[in-house]
Scaffold this motif. Structure first.
Motif, PDB file in Angstrom:
ATOM      1  N   PRO A   1      66.295 -47.175  44.977  1.00 42.05           N
ATOM      2  CA  PRO A   1      66.898 -47.579  46.247  1.00 42.05           C
ATOM      3  C   PRO A   1      68.362 -47.150  46.328  1.00 42.05           C
ATOM      4  CG  PRO A   1      66.481 -49.501  44.853  1.00 42.05           C
ATOM      5  CD  PRO A   1      65.923 -48.321  44.137  1.00 42.05           C
ATOM      6  N   SER A   2      68.898 -47.144  47.528  1.00 36.88           N
ATOM      7  CA  SER A   2      70.275 -46.731  47.751  1.00 36.88           C
ATOM      8  C   SER A   2      71.236 -47.528  46.870  1.00 36.88           C
ATOM      9  CB  SER A   2      70.606 -46.956  49.230  1.00 36.88           C
ATOM     10  OG  SER A   2      71.894 -46.513  49.479  1.00 36.88           O
ATOM     11  N   GLY A   3      72.162 -46.814  46.234  1.00 35.89           N
ATOM     12  CA  GLY A   3      73.177 -47.486  45.424  1.00 35.89           C
ATOM     13  C   GLY A   3      72.750 -47.772  43.990  1.00 35.89           C
ATOM     14  N   CYS A   4      71.558 -47.288  43.564  1.00 37.32           N
ATOM     15  CA  CYS A   4      71.071 -47.631  42.215  1.00 37.32           C
ATOM     16  C   CYS A   4      71.708 -46.763  41.129  1.00 37.32           C
ATOM     17  CB  CYS A   4      69.553 -47.521  42.152  1.00 37.32           C
ATOM     18  SG  CYS A   4      68.964 -45.835  42.228  1.00 37.32           S
ATOM     19  N   GLY A   5      72.400 -45.682  41.527  1.00 37.82           N
ATOM     20  CA  GLY A   5      73.115 -44.880  40.536  1.00 37.82           C
ATOM     21  C   GLY A   5      72.552 -43.486  40.302  1.00 37.82           C
ATOM     22  N   LYS A   6      71.640 -43.027  41.157  1.00 43.71           N
ATOM     23  CA  LYS A   6      71.032 -41.708  40.980  1.00 43.71           C
ATOM     24  C   LYS A   6      72.071 -40.595  41.049  1.00 43.71           C
ATOM     25  CE  LYS A   6      68.672 -42.206  44.830  1.00 43.71           C
ATOM     26  NZ  LYS A   6      68.979 -43.553  45.342  1.00 43.71           N
ATOM     27  N   THR A   7      72.846 -40.611  42.149  1.00 42.32           N
ATOM     28  CA  THR A   7      73.803 -39.526  42.363  1.00 42.32           C
ATOM     29  C   THR A   7      74.888 -39.542  41.289  1.00 42.32           C
ATOM     30  OG1 THR A   7      73.369 -39.692  44.714  1.00 42.32           O
ATOM     31  CG2 THR A   7      75.339 -38.482  44.074  1.00 42.32           C
ATOM     32  N   THR A   8      75.324 -40.741  40.917  1.00 49.55           N
ATOM     33  CA  THR A   8      76.352 -40.843  39.869  1.00 49.55           C
ATOM     34  C   THR A   8      75.833 -40.225  38.569  1.00 49.55           C
ATOM     35  OG1 THR A   8      77.175 -42.855  40.901  1.00 49.55           O
ATOM     36  CG2 THR A   8      77.790 -42.491  38.606  1.00 49.55           C
ATOM     37  N   THR A   9      74.578 -40.506  38.227  1.00 47.37           N
ATOM     38  CA  THR A   9      73.979 -39.954  37.007  1.00 47.37           C
ATOM     39  C   THR A   9      73.937 -38.430  37.075  1.00 47.37           C
ATOM     40  OG1 THR A   9      72.668 -41.965  36.770  1.00 47.37           O
ATOM     41  CG2 THR A   9      71.911 -40.030  35.554  1.00 47.37           C
TER      42      THR A   9
ATOM     43  N   LYS B   1      82.040 -46.749  35.031  1.00 47.04           N
ATOM     44  CA  LYS B   1      82.739 -47.764  35.825  1.00 47.04           C
ATOM     45  C   LYS B   1      83.516 -47.072  36.927  1.00 47.04           C
ATOM     46  CE  LYS B   1      83.799 -51.407  32.492  1.00 47.04           C
ATOM     47  NZ  LYS B   1      84.863 -51.921  31.638  1.00 47.04           N
ATOM     48  N   PHE B   2      83.518 -47.682  38.119  1.00 53.64           N
ATOM     49  CA  PHE B   2      84.449 -47.271  39.167  1.00 53.64           C
ATOM     50  C   PHE B   2      85.432 -48.436  39.304  1.00 53.64           C
ATOM     51  CE2 PHE B   2      80.562 -44.905  40.399  1.00 53.64           C
ATOM     52  CZ  PHE B   2      81.082 -43.617  40.434  1.00 53.64           C
ATOM     53  N   GLY B   3      86.616 -48.317  38.782  1.00 56.32           N
ATOM     54  CA  GLY B   3      87.534 -49.459  38.743  1.00 56.32           C
ATOM     55  C   GLY B   3      86.900 -50.559  37.904  1.00 56.32           C
ATOM     56  N   GLU B   4      86.749 -51.731  38.495  1.00 56.43           N
ATOM     57  CA  GLU B   4      86.134 -52.864  37.791  1.00 56.43           C
ATOM     58  C   GLU B   4      84.621 -52.847  37.927  1.00 56.43           C
ATOM     59  OE1 GLU B   4      87.620 -55.473  35.807  1.00 56.43           O
ATOM     60  OE2 GLU B   4      88.899 -53.694  35.842  1.00 56.43           O
ATOM     61  N   PHE B   5      84.107 -52.012  38.853  1.00 59.17           N
ATOM     62  CA  PHE B   5      82.674 -52.042  39.160  1.00 59.17           C
ATOM     63  C   PHE B   5      81.866 -51.233  38.142  1.00 59.17           C
ATOM     64  CE2 PHE B   5      79.004 -50.124  41.458  1.00 59.17           C
ATOM     65  CZ  PHE B   5      78.267 -51.297  41.606  1.00 59.17           C
ATOM     66  N   LEU B   6      80.907 -51.911  37.505  1.00 57.33           N
ATOM     67  CA  LEU B   6      80.084 -51.251  36.494  1.00 57.33           C
ATOM     68  C   LEU B   6      78.845 -50.667  37.175  1.00 57.33           C
ATOM     69  CD1 LEU B   6      79.672 -50.704  33.489  1.00 57.33           C
ATOM     70  CD2 LEU B   6      78.634 -52.974  33.275  1.00 57.33           C
TER      71      LEU B   6
HETATM   72  P1  ATP Z   1      72.161 -43.235  47.559  1.00 58.31           P
HETATM   73  O1  ATP Z   1      70.669 -43.087  47.518  1.00 58.31           O
HETATM   74  O2  ATP Z   1      72.602 -44.179  48.639  1.00 58.31           O
HETATM   75  O3  ATP Z   1      72.906 -41.946  47.523  1.00 58.31           O
HETATM   76  P2  ATP Z   1      72.630 -43.620  44.694  1.00 58.31           P
HETATM   77  O4  ATP Z   1      71.503 -44.219  43.952  1.00 58.31           O
HETATM   78  O5  ATP Z   1      72.805 -42.150  44.580  1.00 58.31           O
HETATM   79  O6  ATP Z   1      72.580 -44.066  46.205  1.00 58.31           O
HETATM   80  P3  ATP Z   1      75.314 -43.807  43.673  1.00 58.31           P
HETATM   81  O7  ATP Z   1      75.943 -42.942  44.735  1.00 58.31           O
HETATM   82  O8  ATP Z   1      75.126 -43.210  42.340  1.00 58.31           O
HETATM   83  O9  ATP Z   1      73.937 -44.389  44.199  1.00 58.31           O
HETATM   84  O10 ATP Z   1      76.175 -45.125  43.539  1.00 58.31           O
HETATM   85  C1  ATP Z   1      75.934 -46.120  42.552  1.00 58.31           C
HETATM   86  C2  ATP Z   1      76.895 -47.263  42.763  1.00 58.31           C
HETATM   87  O11 ATP Z   1      78.233 -46.844  42.452  1.00 58.31           O
HETATM   88  C3  ATP Z   1      76.943 -47.785  44.198  1.00 58.31           C
HETATM   89  O12 ATP Z   1      77.085 -49.184  44.174  1.00 58.31           O
HETATM   90  C4  ATP Z   1      78.171 -47.109  44.767  1.00 58.31           C
HETATM   91  O13 ATP Z   1      78.732 -47.908  45.796  1.00 58.31           O
HETATM   92  C5  ATP Z   1      79.084 -47.001  43.572  1.00 58.31           C
HETATM   93  N1  ATP Z   1      79.960 -45.824  43.654  1.00 58.31           N
HETATM   94  C6  ATP Z   1      79.584 -44.534  43.675  1.00 58.31           C
HETATM   95  N2  ATP Z   1      80.651 -43.707  43.741  1.00 58.31           N
HETATM   96  C7  ATP Z   1      81.746 -44.512  43.761  1.00 58.31           C
HETATM   97  C8  ATP Z   1      83.159 -44.271  43.827  1.00 58.31           C
HETATM   98  N3  ATP Z   1      83.655 -43.028  43.846  1.00 58.31           N
HETATM   99  N4  ATP Z   1      83.961 -45.347  43.825  1.00 58.31           N
HETATM  100  C9  ATP Z   1      83.475 -46.608  43.794  1.00 58.31           C
HETATM  101  N5  ATP Z   1      82.161 -46.896  43.712  1.00 58.31           N
HETATM  102  C10 ATP Z   1      81.306 -45.870  43.713  1.00 58.31           C
END
Ligand code: ATP
Length: 358
Positions: free
Chosen positions: A46-54, A21-26
């Motif tokens: 696609p962009s924003g799907c969570g790859k980088t977070t993982t 979770k980032f704050g309230e955002f899952l």
């Molecule tokens: P991209 O291809 O654009 O890099 P991604 O698949 O790597 O995208 P992430 O960067 O993992 O996506 O982000 C996943 C979701 O979490 C997105 O909706 C993003 O806005 C959100 N997110 C990522 N980091 C944070 C943060 N530090 N605070 C709030 N939300 C975040």
């Protein structure tokens, strides 16, 4: 775990019930994924799907909100980045501009306490590994983009990580170089046998380098499979369209016999692997090259060429029909049919797959 089990798990990665979770955002609701030792697994989506977070959670740069991460069979969830057996290659390379290439590669080793002379020897070996022996005295700015990325790979590899993490490593390179460097990374990974987790949003890159591709959609795994599995047996319309292109149209599975389905689709009858589908409504994903053009019999046209483009080795058409606009390709070999031309079509034996209607 006994010693033998420990050895077998060396380089394995496991996400168990990971939530972020980032704050309230899952961002990641519940991720469960095992990566086998010695494989290259790509996180694609696609962009924003969570790859980088993982990837960042695996690196220890981001803390999961719940769940466990295991590396080499060991729970590392609470360990900081520098205590994990991973190293990361960033898209920006992140080389120190004022240090020589050799010092850049040896930096992490010295920082972890190795004596300077030993660090330099290891760095030299690392440069040799990536084909840059003799480049050690240069500054990063004196190398091409592709060479700089190889330095970044060498710097990560000399730390002898269990798992190498690559975050969009080719995005700063031009298209031709990208193909070469991705091949080099794949060859190195196979030769040395390390585990690699690779993030990209480029499906061609993912298809070219991966043992397995994990396609993510809104923080969830949409499908995890081999490149061939994803392309030939997509489990959803999203995957069919995301991995390669596909026309996704409604169809009716009439009957299933010995694993083969007889399907009515766009007024045509087609036979294809049933893959667990039962008679009833479904969707069919049709690859652009699976539609074969045949001359229209009098009064019996399937559709009309809406647009045609010549692309050297193949032709691209948009076909207007009662079933919507279909995108199709044909190997070059004749002049493109002119817009307005009426044609009939047949479906080829391969290149079609059933996907669920919802
Ligand atoms: P991209 O291809 O654009 O890099 P991604 O698949 O790597 O995208 P992430 O960067 O993992 O996506 O982000 C996943 C979701 O979490 C997105 O909706 C993003 O806005 C959100 N997110 C990522 N980091 C944070 C943060 N530090 N605070 C709030 N939300 C975040």
């Amino acid at each position: 775990m006994n010693q033998q089990q420990k050895m077998a798990e060396h380089g394995a990665v496991e996400f168990r019930g990971i939530q972020k979770k980032f704050g309230e955002f899952l961002a990641i609701p519940d991720l469960n994924l095992r990566i086998d030792p010695g494989t290259l697994v790509t996180l694609l989506g696609p962009s924003g799907c969570g790859k980088t977070t993982t990837l960042r959670m695996l690196a220890g740069l981001e803390t999961p909100s719940a769940g466990q991460i295991l590396i080499g069979g060991r729970d590392v969830t609470a360990l900081p980045a520098n205590a994990r057996a991973v190293s990361m290659v960033f898209q920006s390379y992140a080389l120190f501009p004022h240090m020589t290439v050799l010092d850049n590669v040896g930096y992490g080793l010295e920082a972890s306490g190795l004596r300077r002379a030993e660090a330099r020897d290891a760095a030299r070996a690392g440069l040799e590994l990536v084909g840059l022996a003799g480049f050690g005295d240069r500054l990063p700015a004196e190398l091409s983009g592709g060479q700089q990325q190889r330095v970044a790979v060498a710097r990560a590899l000399v730390l002898e990580p269990e798992v190498l993490l690559l975050d969009e490593p080719l995005s700063n390179l031009d298209a031709r170089l990208r193909r070469r460097v991705r091949t080099e990374i794949r060859e190195l990974q196979q030769r040395l046998g390390f585990t690699a987790v690779y993030v990209t949003h480029d499906q061609d890159e993912a298809l070219a380098v991966s043992d397995k591709i994990v396609v993510m959609q809104a923080g969830r795994i949409a499908q995890a499979d081999t490149p061939e599995g994803l392309y030939d047996a997509p489990n959803s319309a999203f995957i069919a369209d995301f991995i390669g292109e596909a026309n996704v149209v409604p169809c009716d599975v009439l009957r299933v016999t010995d694993g083969m389905a007889e399907v009515r689709v766009m007024g045509l009858t087609h036979h294809l692997p049933a893959r667990g589908f039962a008679p009833g409504a479904a969707l069919m994903a049709i690859r652009p090259n699976a539609i074969e053009i045949s001359p229209a019999a009098a009064g019996r046209a399937f559709g009309t060429i809406a647009s045609a483009a010549y692309l050297g080795d193949h032709l691209e058409y948009e076909l207007a029909s009662d079933h919507g606009v279909l995108f199709m390709t044909e190997a070059a070999g004749r002049a493109p049919l002119a817009p307005g031309h009426e044609i009939h079509v047949a479906l080829k034996a391969s290149g079609c797959a059933l996907v669920p209607a919802t």
